[in-house]
Design a protein around this motif. Sequence first.
Motif, PDB file in Angstrom:
ATOM      1  N   LYS A  22      -5.102  19.864  -3.884  1.00  0.00           N
ATOM      2  CA  LYS A  22      -3.728  20.324  -4.136  1.00  0.00           C
ATOM      3  C   LYS A  22      -3.086  19.568  -5.304  1.00  0.00           C
ATOM      4  CE  LYS A  22      -2.748  21.651   0.664  1.00  0.00           C
ATOM      5  NZ  LYS A  22      -1.963  21.310   1.884  1.00  0.00           N
ATOM      6  N   ASN A  23      -3.910  18.794  -6.019  1.00  0.00           N
ATOM      7  CA  ASN A  23      -3.445  17.997  -7.164  1.00  0.00           C
ATOM      8  C   ASN A  23      -2.450  16.901  -6.784  1.00  0.00           C
ATOM      9  OD1 ASN A  23      -5.039  19.580  -8.847  1.00  0.00           O
ATOM     10  ND2 ASN A  23      -3.370  20.973  -9.350  1.00  0.00           N
ATOM     11  N   LYS A  24      -2.484  16.492  -5.513  1.00  0.00           N
ATOM     12  CA  LYS A  24      -1.645  15.377  -5.069  1.00  0.00           C
ATOM     13  C   LYS A  24      -2.481  14.101  -5.162  1.00  0.00           C
ATOM     14  CE  LYS A  24       1.224  18.206  -2.001  1.00  0.00           C
ATOM     15  NZ  LYS A  24       1.717  18.415  -0.618  1.00  0.00           N
ATOM     16  N   PHE A  25      -2.715  13.675  -6.385  1.00  0.00           N
ATOM     17  CA  PHE A  25      -3.716  12.642  -6.635  1.00  0.00           C
ATOM     18  C   PHE A  25      -3.294  11.256  -6.136  1.00  0.00           C
ATOM     19  CE2 PHE A  25      -4.492  15.783 -10.145  1.00  0.00           C
ATOM     20  CZ  PHE A  25      -5.602  16.351  -9.541  1.00  0.00           C
ATOM     21  N   ASP A  26      -2.024  10.926  -6.263  1.00  0.00           N
ATOM     22  CA  ASP A  26      -1.566   9.617  -5.779  1.00  0.00           C
ATOM     23  C   ASP A  26      -1.751   9.507  -4.272  1.00  0.00           C
ATOM     24  OD1 ASP A  26      -0.891   8.790  -8.305  1.00  0.00           O
ATOM     25  OD2 ASP A  26       1.217   9.362  -8.138  1.00  0.00           O
ATOM     26  N   ASP A  27      -1.407  10.590  -3.572  1.00  0.00           N
ATOM     27  CA  ASP A  27      -1.559  10.599  -2.109  1.00  0.00           C
ATOM     28  C   ASP A  27      -3.034  10.535  -1.720  1.00  0.00           C
ATOM     29  OD1 ASP A  27       1.177  10.781  -1.828  1.00  0.00           O
ATOM     30  OD2 ASP A  27       1.186  12.973  -1.693  1.00  0.00           O
ATOM     31  N   ALA A  28      -3.857  11.293  -2.426  1.00  0.00           N
ATOM     32  CA  ALA A  28      -5.297  11.301  -2.138  1.00  0.00           C
ATOM     33  C   ALA A  28      -5.883   9.906  -2.356  1.00  0.00           C
ATOM     34  CB  ALA A  28      -6.006  12.318  -3.025  1.00  0.00           C
ATOM     35  N   LEU A  29      -5.471   9.261  -3.445  1.00  0.00           N
ATOM     36  CA  LEU A  29      -5.983   7.928  -3.768  1.00  0.00           C
ATOM     37  C   LEU A  29      -5.614   6.922  -2.675  1.00  0.00           C
ATOM     38  CD1 LEU A  29      -7.547   6.503  -6.036  1.00  0.00           C
ATOM     39  CD2 LEU A  29      -5.350   5.922  -7.074  1.00  0.00           C
ATOM     40  N   SER A  30      -4.415   7.046  -2.139  1.00  0.00           N
ATOM     41  CA  SER A  30      -3.975   6.143  -1.066  1.00  0.00           C
ATOM     42  C   SER A  30      -4.862   6.284   0.166  1.00  0.00           C
ATOM     43  CB  SER A  30      -2.521   6.433  -0.692  1.00  0.00           C
ATOM     44  OG  SER A  30      -1.661   6.161  -1.770  1.00  0.00           O
ATOM     45  N   VAL A  31      -5.223   7.519   0.488  1.00  0.00           N
ATOM     46  CA  VAL A  31      -6.065   7.761   1.674  1.00  0.00           C
ATOM     47  C   VAL A  31      -7.482   7.255   1.434  1.00  0.00           C
ATOM     48  CG1 VAL A  31      -6.972   9.501   3.251  1.00  0.00           C
ATOM     49  CG2 VAL A  31      -4.677   9.774   2.308  1.00  0.00           C
ATOM     50  N   PHE A  32      -8.034   7.536   0.250  1.00  0.00           N
ATOM     51  CA  PHE A  32      -9.379   7.041  -0.059  1.00  0.00           C
ATOM     52  C   PHE A  32      -9.404   5.515  -0.022  1.00  0.00           C
ATOM     53  CE2 PHE A  32      -9.995  11.162  -2.544  1.00  0.00           C
ATOM     54  CZ  PHE A  32     -10.879  11.698  -1.623  1.00  0.00           C
ATOM     55  N   ASP A  33      -8.359   4.882  -0.568  1.00  0.00           N
ATOM     56  CA  ASP A  33      -8.279   3.411  -0.577  1.00  0.00           C
ATOM     57  C   ASP A  33      -8.198   2.861   0.849  1.00  0.00           C
ATOM     58  OD1 ASP A  33      -8.454   3.127  -3.302  1.00  0.00           O
ATOM     59  OD2 ASP A  33      -6.288   3.016  -3.636  1.00  0.00           O
ATOM     60  N   ALA A  34      -7.425   3.544   1.700  1.00  0.00           N
ATOM     61  CA  ALA A  34      -7.285   3.097   3.090  1.00  0.00           C
ATOM     62  C   ALA A  34      -8.634   3.136   3.810  1.00  0.00           C
ATOM     63  CB  ALA A  34      -6.270   3.977   3.810  1.00  0.00           C
ATOM     64  N   LEU A  35      -9.410   4.182   3.539  1.00  0.00           N
ATOM     65  CA  LEU A  35     -10.744   4.283   4.153  1.00  0.00           C
ATOM     66  C   LEU A  35     -11.663   3.173   3.655  1.00  0.00           C
ATOM     67  CD1 LEU A  35     -11.299   8.147   4.025  1.00  0.00           C
ATOM     68  CD2 LEU A  35     -11.296   6.739   6.096  1.00  0.00           C
ATOM     69  N   LEU A  36     -11.553   2.850   2.382  1.00  0.00           N
ATOM     70  CA  LEU A  36     -12.411   1.808   1.808  1.00  0.00           C
ATOM     71  C   LEU A  36     -12.043   0.418   2.319  1.00  0.00           C
ATOM     72  CD1 LEU A  36     -12.639   3.171  -1.850  1.00  0.00           C
ATOM     73  CD2 LEU A  36     -14.540   2.905  -0.254  1.00  0.00           C
ATOM     74  N   GLN A  37     -10.783   0.231   2.677  1.00  0.00           N
ATOM     75  CA  GLN A  37     -10.353  -1.060   3.218  1.00  0.00           C
ATOM     76  C   GLN A  37     -10.954  -1.311   4.600  1.00  0.00           C
ATOM     77  OE1 GLN A  37      -6.080  -1.113   3.067  1.00  0.00           O
ATOM     78  NE2 GLN A  37      -6.011  -1.308   0.828  1.00  0.00           N
ATOM     79  N   GLU A  38     -11.336  -0.220   5.273  1.00  0.00           N
ATOM     80  CA  GLU A  38     -11.940  -0.350   6.602  1.00  0.00           C
ATOM     81  C   GLU A  38     -13.427  -0.696   6.531  1.00  0.00           C
ATOM     82  OE1 GLU A  38     -11.183   3.110   8.924  1.00  0.00           O
ATOM     83  OE2 GLU A  38      -9.029   3.077   8.547  1.00  0.00           O
ATOM     84  N   GLY A  39     -14.003  -0.626   5.353  1.00  0.00           N
ATOM     85  CA  GLY A  39     -15.422  -0.939   5.207  1.00  0.00           C
ATOM     86  C   GLY A  39     -16.091  -0.039   4.189  1.00  0.00           C
TER      87      GLY A  39
END
Length: 248
Positions: A22-39
């Motif tokens: 949906k071109n909501k790149f900032d929001d998408a990046l936040s979610v991807f980063d949150a997943l990466l923080q978990e491992g």
Amino acid sequence: MAKQNKTVKASVLEDAWKLFNKNKFDDALSVFDALLQEGENLDAKYGRACTLFRIMDYEGAIAELSELIDAQPANVSYQHTRALIYGADEQYDKALQDFEKLTEQHTDNGELWCDLGGLYLVLEEYVKARDCFERSADIDKSCPCAWFGKGSVALYMKEYKKAHEYLNIAIKLDAKHGLAFMARAETLFCAGSKKDAVKDVKKVLSMDKGFVEDFKMFLDDSSSDNNDDRKQKSRHKDLDDEDAMEVY
């Protein structure tokens, strides 16, 4: 419990890609980063790389993809995406190196041949570009991008009859291929068929309302710039007149 955790992560990852699409790149990046923080999560890392690409953080995207390629050297998507980013960042030698390696390993991948053809177009190596697009079309004759590429090469080489033929096929395969319509319009202009060329331009404008608005804004800005220029010239003239009065 572990299975449930994997299911939750998969769901969150899916949500992140939905935001991306949906071109909501900032929001998408936040979610991807949150997943990466978990491992460690290669899927989330790839999503992060793609998102960085879309927000034009080419250096960050390439760094992420290089790590992914080290982790999974056989993954075509990682290498293909990095090659595209190298191209977007005008690192053409590195893009060429990645694409040539990929097409050697995956000779039946029409998409790779198409993108390599696009790179050769940018480099103005038209014969090599044509060969790539022909390979792509041979692999999948229903691919509009391959025919668009063939048409673009023919246009650059001033083979207008061939260009028109290939672009017709691209448009027949994808009736919303705006670039193919614009390329065909240029072909028609070059061949002297201005009336038909204008029809193609109008077609593109009708398909892309955003382009019309952007064009209007461009015209408004240009008019404003012209007005500013005229005002500046007027002031300059007034100053010159005043200087002349002082001299006398």
